[in-house]
Scaffold this motif. Structure first.
Motif, mmCIF file in Angstrom:
data_model
loop_
_atom_site.group_PDB
_atom_site.id
_atom_site.type_symbol
_atom_site.label_atom_id
_atom_site.label_comp_id
_atom_site.label_asym_id
_atom_site.label_seq_id
_atom_site.Cartn_x
_atom_site.Cartn_y
_atom_site.Cartn_z
ATOM 1 N N SER A 25 0.794 -1.225 0.000
ATOM 2 C CA SER A 25 0.000 0.000 0.000
ATOM 3 C C SER A 25 0.826 1.275 0.000
ATOM 4 O O SER A 25 0.339 2.317 -0.417
ATOM 5 C CB SER A 25 -0.930 0.024 1.211
ATOM 6 N N ALA A 73 -2.951 -7.276 -5.045
ATOM 7 C CA ALA A 73 -1.514 -7.036 -5.004
ATOM 8 C C ALA A 73 -0.836 -7.883 -6.072
ATOM 9 O O ALA A 73 -1.335 -8.954 -6.432
ATOM 10 C CB ALA A 73 -0.964 -7.384 -3.627
ATOM 11 N N ARG A 93 -0.132 -2.699 -6.648
ATOM 12 C CA ARG A 93 -1.553 -2.968 -6.412
ATOM 13 C C ARG A 93 -2.364 -2.593 -7.635
ATOM 14 O O ARG A 93 -2.013 -1.691 -8.385
ATOM 15 C CB ARG A 93 -2.078 -2.121 -5.251
#
Length: 131
Positions: A25, A73, A93
């Motif tokens: 992230s 992912a 991602r």
């Protein structure tokens, strides 16, 4: 210094293999692409189709994993390969945005590559012959 680099490499490998959502992230963004996608196209997007439809003749195989927030992912696979092998530089991602009718692909830089670059930059600046 070499021990710290090895520790970062091993720690990053554990995060990659465990598919830790936070690791996929945040980081240094290398690639950020927004692709327009109709709801029908978004419905066809699945982990199986992503792994199956990518060309594998030149690059390492990519592995995909669903994250708890609904995004996917991706990283280079750890499966053995007999072709050209290179050090993985990026993980990322894929985020579906149904409200804006788009798919966003975000590629993040590997920690090991970033730290190695930061360590080698002063060395090359001080001693150009080392490069």
């Amino acid at each position: 210094m070499a021990i710290a680099l090895i520790a970062v490499l091993l720690f990053e490998a554990v995060l990659l293999m465990a598919w830790v959502a936070g690791y996929f992230s945040w980081g240094i963004t290398l690639f950020n692409e927004r692709i327009a996608a109709s709801p029908a196209m978004q419905a066809r997007l699945s982990l199986g189709s992503l792994e199956r439809d990518l060309p594998q003749d030149k690059w390492l195989r990519l592995a995909f994993h669903a994250l708890p927030d609904g995004s996917m992912a991706f990283r280079e696979s750890f499966a053995p390969s007999f072709g050209l092998r290179y050090f993985p530089v990026m993980r990322g991602r894929i985020v579906l945005n149904a409200r804006r009718h788009e798919v966003r692909v975000i590629g993040l830089c590997s920690w090991f590559v970033a730290i190695l670059s930061l360590l080698l930059l002063p060395l090359v600046a001080m001693r150009p012959m080392v490069a």
